[in-house]
Design an enzyme around this catalytic site. Structure first.
Site, PDB file in Angstrom:
ATOM      1  N   LYS A  79       0.867  -1.183   0.000  1.00 14.24           N
ATOM      2  CA  LYS A  79       0.000   0.000   0.000  1.00 14.24           C
ATOM      3  C   LYS A  79       0.902   1.231   0.000  1.00 14.24           C
ATOM      4  CE  LYS A  79      -2.179   3.004   1.711  1.00 14.24           C
ATOM      5  NZ  LYS A  79      -2.096   4.399   1.206  1.00 14.24           N
ATOM      6  N   CYS A 117      12.884  11.605   6.917  1.00 17.37           N
ATOM      7  CA  CYS A 117      12.628  11.278   8.328  1.00 17.37           C
ATOM      8  C   CYS A 117      13.856  11.534   9.197  1.00 17.37           C
ATOM      9  CB  CYS A 117      12.141   9.839   8.464  1.00 17.37           C
ATOM     10  SG  CYS A 117      13.180   8.657   7.607  1.00 17.37           S
ATOM     11  N   GLU A 162       8.080   2.914  11.602  1.00 14.11           N
ATOM     12  CA  GLU A 162       9.127   3.948  11.549  1.00 14.11           C
ATOM     13  C   GLU A 162       8.410   5.269  11.376  1.00 14.11           C
ATOM     14  OE1 GLU A 162      10.878   6.653  10.267  1.00 14.11           O
ATOM     15  OE2 GLU A 162      12.236   5.707   8.802  1.00 14.11           O
ATOM     16  N   GLU A 190       8.112  17.410  14.648  1.00 16.44           N
ATOM     17  CA  GLU A 190       8.625  17.166  13.297  1.00 16.44           C
ATOM     18  C   GLU A 190       7.889  18.062  12.305  1.00 16.44           C
ATOM     19  OE1 GLU A 190       9.741  13.236  10.863  1.00 16.44           O
ATOM     20  OE2 GLU A 190       7.612  13.462  11.172  1.00 16.44           O
TER      21      GLU A 190
HETATM   22  O1  TXE Z   1       1.566  10.499   6.540  1.00 16.02           O
HETATM   23  P1  TXE Z   1       0.751   9.206   6.927  1.00 16.02           P
HETATM   24  P2  TXE Z   1       1.102  11.922   6.046  1.00 16.02           P
HETATM   25  C1  TXE Z   1       5.367  12.509   8.904  1.00 16.02           C
HETATM   26  C2  TXE Z   1       5.586  13.969   8.525  1.00 16.02           C
HETATM   27  C3  TXE Z   1       4.308  14.322   7.863  1.00 16.02           C
HETATM   28  C4  TXE Z   1       3.319  13.551   8.714  1.00 16.02           C
HETATM   29  C5  TXE Z   1       2.003  13.277   8.064  1.00 16.02           C
HETATM   30  O2  TXE Z   1       5.775  14.722   9.687  1.00 16.02           O
HETATM   31  O3  TXE Z   1       4.052  15.686   7.868  1.00 16.02           O
HETATM   32  O4  TXE Z   1       3.965  12.337   8.964  1.00 16.02           O
HETATM   33  O5  TXE Z   1       2.198  12.800   6.761  1.00 16.02           O
HETATM   34  C6  TXE Z   1      -1.103   5.500   5.036  1.00 16.02           C
HETATM   35  N1  TXE Z   1      -4.281   2.888   8.097  1.00 16.02           N
HETATM   36  N2  TXE Z   1       5.940  11.597   7.934  1.00 16.02           N
HETATM   37  O6  TXE Z   1      -0.233  12.280   6.569  1.00 16.02           O
HETATM   38  O7  TXE Z   1      -0.679   9.458   7.119  1.00 16.02           O
HETATM   39  C7  TXE Z   1      -1.058   6.553   3.967  1.00 16.02           C
HETATM   40  O8  TXE Z   1      -2.031   6.261   2.982  1.00 16.02           O
HETATM   41  C8  TXE Z   1      -3.340   2.450   7.260  1.00 16.02           C
HETATM   42  C9  TXE Z   1       7.153  10.941   8.343  1.00 16.02           C
HETATM   43  O9  TXE Z   1       1.291  11.958   4.588  1.00 16.02           O
HETATM   44  O10 TXE Z   1       1.510   8.592   8.027  1.00 16.02           O
HETATM   45  C10 TXE Z   1       0.370   6.401   3.492  1.00 16.02           C
HETATM   46  O11 TXE Z   1       0.505   5.277   2.637  1.00 16.02           O
HETATM   47  N3  TXE Z   1      -2.575   3.259   6.515  1.00 16.02           N
HETATM   48  C11 TXE Z   1       7.447   9.796   7.495  1.00 16.02           C
HETATM   49  C12 TXE Z   1       1.120   6.131   4.798  1.00 16.02           C
HETATM   50  O12 TXE Z   1       0.141   5.672   5.709  1.00 16.02           O
HETATM   51  C13 TXE Z   1      -2.781   4.577   6.620  1.00 16.02           C
HETATM   52  C14 TXE Z   1       7.184   9.911   6.058  1.00 16.02           C
HETATM   53  C15 TXE Z   1       1.831   7.321   5.387  1.00 16.02           C
HETATM   54  O13 TXE Z   1       0.906   8.345   5.574  1.00 16.02           O
HETATM   55  C16 TXE Z   1      -3.760   5.105   7.484  1.00 16.02           C
HETATM   56  C17 TXE Z   1       5.948  10.595   5.775  1.00 16.02           C
HETATM   57  C18 TXE Z   1      -4.530   4.192   8.250  1.00 16.02           C
HETATM   58  N4  TXE Z   1      -5.465   4.588   9.117  1.00 16.02           N
HETATM   59  C19 TXE Z   1       5.391  11.429   6.708  1.00 16.02           C
HETATM   60  N5  TXE Z   1      -3.741   6.447   7.371  1.00 16.02           N
HETATM   61  C20 TXE Z   1       8.728   9.070   7.785  1.00 16.02           C
HETATM   62  N6  TXE Z   1       8.755   8.296   8.867  1.00 16.02           N
HETATM   63  O14 TXE Z   1       9.674   9.151   7.038  1.00 16.02           O
HETATM   64  C21 TXE Z   1      -2.776   6.761   6.472  1.00 16.02           C
HETATM   65  N7  TXE Z   1      -2.186   5.626   6.010  1.00 16.02           N
END
Ligand code: TXE
Length: 489
Positions: free
Chosen positions: A173, A282, A248, A383
């Protein structure tokens, strides 16, 4: 061509949903993909379950699975330019970065093709000659692999390569914001000969497909990279059926600079550490913690270099940085800039959208440096995931270490000093999953990556990144069966 892949067949979403894919450089829709709903996600999970339970994948010789990974690595290199271009269109990052990503992804597949065949089973001497006791490993089962948008293909490869070589079946996904290179990867897995149902692909919004992928009883393991809030929700969803969960969740990563450094090197390292990929990393070095005696000079150097970063279309030569990934994400970053100012941090540069007319349609934001920050500020603790550097000053090594650990996260950190012993001392004291001494950012597939504290749990890459996808089983065999004779009656 449909974009969902379930049980070895490409298909559209059952309810006919689609999603526009937007180029963050100019906000243009450049592709439309199928958008799954919960029913498609469930179908993918059940296909993976059937392939695991009834197929031969998990029981095939590991060399066969390793060979598949090697073939995928070859195909990734064959399609390197096309994949890199797609990643740039999808994320906005420069083509040079995207090419590095494809090479890194290739290296991950090659690494796990080799690591996967290393023998990890062992026999245990239990002190009884009639007993043969073995600790063996096998696949966990059905794995849901959820990746974010900043390194779409790279983050997915850290999950899919070890999961497959260990004999699991998977549901991928990718982020709905950046799905395209994962679609390409699944086509390569199919071309390389992955049996039907072993690899399944679901594109869709996390909220819509997430519950089926993370709480369905047929799923055994969830590996997630993304934000803290989503990570928490996933851990809770998976808890009901006690799945294995690896998360992560980003970081707030300190870059500690002592006064004995070569200033130009330290400036360049700090600049790259925080502004690469517009800070959407990250492990980005967003928290500069610098010894007071060189702080003004170091910060002035970073500001001067930050102003010279060349923005533009990642596909064009000479462009050094692209936009943020989406309008929504830029709003989050802008919110943090406003917060920093409210909190009393001193804005030295950036803090706004660039004036250049070429950049008006895209989601650009200038590299931003805040001085006079302190540990009580949210801008120092949360962050931002954008091009925002905060500066704090220290006087003693003890204070530097304290500030370096003064975060609820624990993903990565760095110390810059020419004093070898001090570098090792500080690295030893930092509570982060990765620590760089006199560098910022490098990683290799052979070494584990992951967070301490609220940056997550579990590891990716390295042998531990493979162990996540293996179950451990103790097999005890008595060669001379005898009545235990415990009960006398
Ligand atoms: O990430 P999400 P978002 C941090 C960064 C960013 C914040 C939010 O600070 O501003 O997270 O980003 C899937 N069940 N990072 O909202 O929601 C979603 O579809 C299952 C740090 O874009 O965490 C995507 O595939 N899956 C980070 C994935 O989760 C779900 C990198 C990540 O999205 C879900 C990115 C659910 N309920 C953002 N909801 C790093 N660690 O590097 C969402 N997703």
């Amino acid at each position: 061509m449909p974009d969902l892949f379930v049980a070895g067949r490409w298909r559209s979403a059952a309810a006919g949903g689609t999603r526009d894919v937007v180029n963050p450089f100019d906000a243009e829709v450049f592709a439309v993909v199928d958008e799954a709903a919960a029913e498609d996600a469930e179908a993918a999970v059940l296909a993976a379950r059937a392939a695991f339970d009834e197929g031969s994948w998990a029981r095939a010789p590991v060399a066969e699975r390793a060979a598949l990974l090697d073939r995928v690595a070859d195909l990734l290199q064959r399609d390197r330019e096309e994949i890199a271009r797609t990643e740039t269109l999808d994320t906005g990052k420069t083509l040079a970065e995207s090419r590095i990503d494809v090479d890194d992804v290739t290296a991950v597949f090659r690494y796990y093709a080799r690591e996967g065949v290393v023998e990890v089973d062992r026999t245990v001497d239990v002190g009884r000659p009639e007993v043969v006791s073995r600790v063996v490993h096998h696949a966990v089962g059905v794995c849901t692999l959820i990746a974010p948008w900043n390194y779409p293909l790279l983050q997915m490869s850290w999950k899919v390569a070890p999961a497959l070589v260990a004999g699991n079946t998977v549901v991928l996904k990718p982020s709905e914001v950046t799905p395209l290179t994962t679609v390409h990867l699944v086509r390569l897995l199919e071309e390389a000969g992955a049996p039907p149902g072993v690899v399944n692909l679901v594109l869709g919004a996390g909220g819509a497909v997430g519950p089926a992928l993370t709480s369905h009883p047929a799923v055994d393991l969830v590996s997630f990279t993304g934000g803290l809030a989503t990570g928490r929700a996933i851990a809770k969803a998976a808890a009901e059926t006690v799945k294995r969960v690896t998360v992560e969740l980003g970081g707030k990563n300190p870059n500690i600079v002592f006064a004995d450094v070569d200033l130009d090197v330290a400036i360049d390292t700090a600049l790259t550490g925080v502004f690469l990929h517009s800070g959407q990393v990250c492990s980005s070095g967003t928290r500069l913690i610098v010894e007071e005696s060189i702080a003004d000079e170091l910060v002035a150097g970073v500001v001067e270099r930050a102003r010279r970063i060349r923005f533009g279309n990642g596909l064009e030569d000479g462009v050094e940085s692209g936009p943020l990934v989406s309008a929504q994400h830029r709003e989050k970053v802008e919110g943090y800039v406003a917060l920093g100012q409210q909190e009393g941090a001193r804005l030295l540069t950036g803090g706004r959208r660039p004036d250049d007319p070429v950049l008006q349609r895209g989601f650009f934001h200038e590299p931003t440096v805040f001085d006079d920050c302190d540990r009580g500020m949210r801008i120092v603790q949360e962050e931002t995931f954008g091009p925002i550097l905060t500066v704090e000053r220290f006087r003693t090594e003890e204070e530097a270490v304290f500030l370096g650990n003064d975060t609820t996260y624990g993903l990565a950190g760095a110390v810059q000093t020419l004093d070898v012993e001090r570098g090792e001392r500080v690295a030893g004291a930092l509570r982060h999953g990765t620590v760089w001494i006199n560098d910022f950012g490098p990683y290799v597939p052979q070494a584990e990556w992951g967070g301490q504290r609220m940056s997550g749990n579990g590891r990716e890459l390295g042998p531990a990144g493979l162990a996540e996808y293996r179950e451990t089983k103790h097999v005890w065999r008595t060669t001379r069966p005898a009545a235990p004779g415990w009960f006398r009656g």
